[in-house]
Write an enzyme that holds these catalytic residues in place. Sequence first.
Site, PDB file in Angstrom:
ATOM      1  N   HIS A   9      67.511  66.106  11.304  1.00  0.00           N
ATOM      2  CA  HIS A   9      66.426  67.033  11.622  1.00  0.00           C
ATOM      3  C   HIS A   9      66.815  68.478  11.361  1.00  0.00           C
ATOM      4  CE1 HIS A   9      63.692  69.525  13.940  1.00  0.00           C
ATOM      5  NE2 HIS A   9      62.817  68.556  13.758  1.00  0.00           N
ATOM      6  N   ALA A  71      65.342  56.988  16.224  1.00  0.00           N
ATOM      7  CA  ALA A  71      64.232  56.084  15.964  1.00  0.00           C
ATOM      8  C   ALA A  71      63.346  56.686  14.883  1.00  0.00           C
ATOM      9  CB  ALA A  71      63.420  55.860  17.242  1.00  0.00           C
ATOM     10  N   GLY A  73      60.419  58.237  14.006  1.00  0.00           N
ATOM     11  CA  GLY A  73      59.222  59.007  14.341  1.00  0.00           C
ATOM     12  C   GLY A  73      58.636  59.576  13.052  1.00  0.00           C
ATOM     13  N   HIS A  75      59.189  62.296  11.432  1.00  0.00           N
ATOM     14  CA  HIS A  75      60.118  62.912  10.478  1.00  0.00           C
ATOM     15  C   HIS A  75      60.724  61.869   9.552  1.00  0.00           C
ATOM     16  CE1 HIS A  75      59.503  66.516  12.586  1.00  0.00           C
ATOM     17  NE2 HIS A  75      60.278  66.255  13.602  1.00  0.00           N
TER      18      HIS A  75
END
Lengths: 123, 123
Positions: A9, A71, A73, A75
């Site tokens: 991220h 997990a 998501g 992104h």
Amino acid sequence: MKAILLYGHGARNPEWAQPFHRIRDAIKARDPRALVEPGFLELMRPSFDEGVNCLVEQGATEIIVVPIFMAAGSHVKKDLPQLAANAMDRHSGLVIELAAPVGEAESVLAAMADYAMGARPEG
Amino acid sequence: MKAILLYGHGARNPEWAQPFHRIRDAIKARDPRALVEPGFLELMRPSFDEGVNCLVEQGATEIIVVPIFMAAGSHVKKDLPQLAANAMDRHSGLVIELAAPVGEAESVLAAMADYAMGARPEG
């Protein structure tokens, strides 16, 4: 040549990148010729595109992207396929494939469970 | 009695909680009497407070919080100590201690490196 992109991220604090460097170092320790770089979605460099460029410059023709996420998501499910498609448009002949996030790997979850059971207060 | 709280960020998609349940299950498989619950910062239940309450109801007097985060960003460094302090205010006699995030554990990073080296395209 095959290569690994560690997709993360990103965060404002540079220290946040450290686990990515440690994973890369662990892979290089197992296989010194391995092509492996981090690539971040936002807030941190190298960006996904910069990570891909760096691997291509080292000779990568096939990149497996490993999401360093707990997990899948948005992104991972939305941003990542778009980033990969754009990168393949930019680099003719390059193949980019997407692996499941580390947090879905049984072996990784087992290591986290072991760590949690033995965890001590920090500091 | 000692207990483990698996602290996570939370997300809108309920599937995002799955790794937390799998880690809890893995701990319970190793020690069926272990007290372990997830607790999320936002977007997902149980919240941190609800996770703590649930452990206290099961008899926990000492909780070690294990951040299921790759690295210690603001959710671990700022939000978590505040949540823990508030919970100790609410539960007299309860001790809450904070472990380093899983992404800083050598064994977890080694498992991620192994996974990345063997990663195949998903689906």
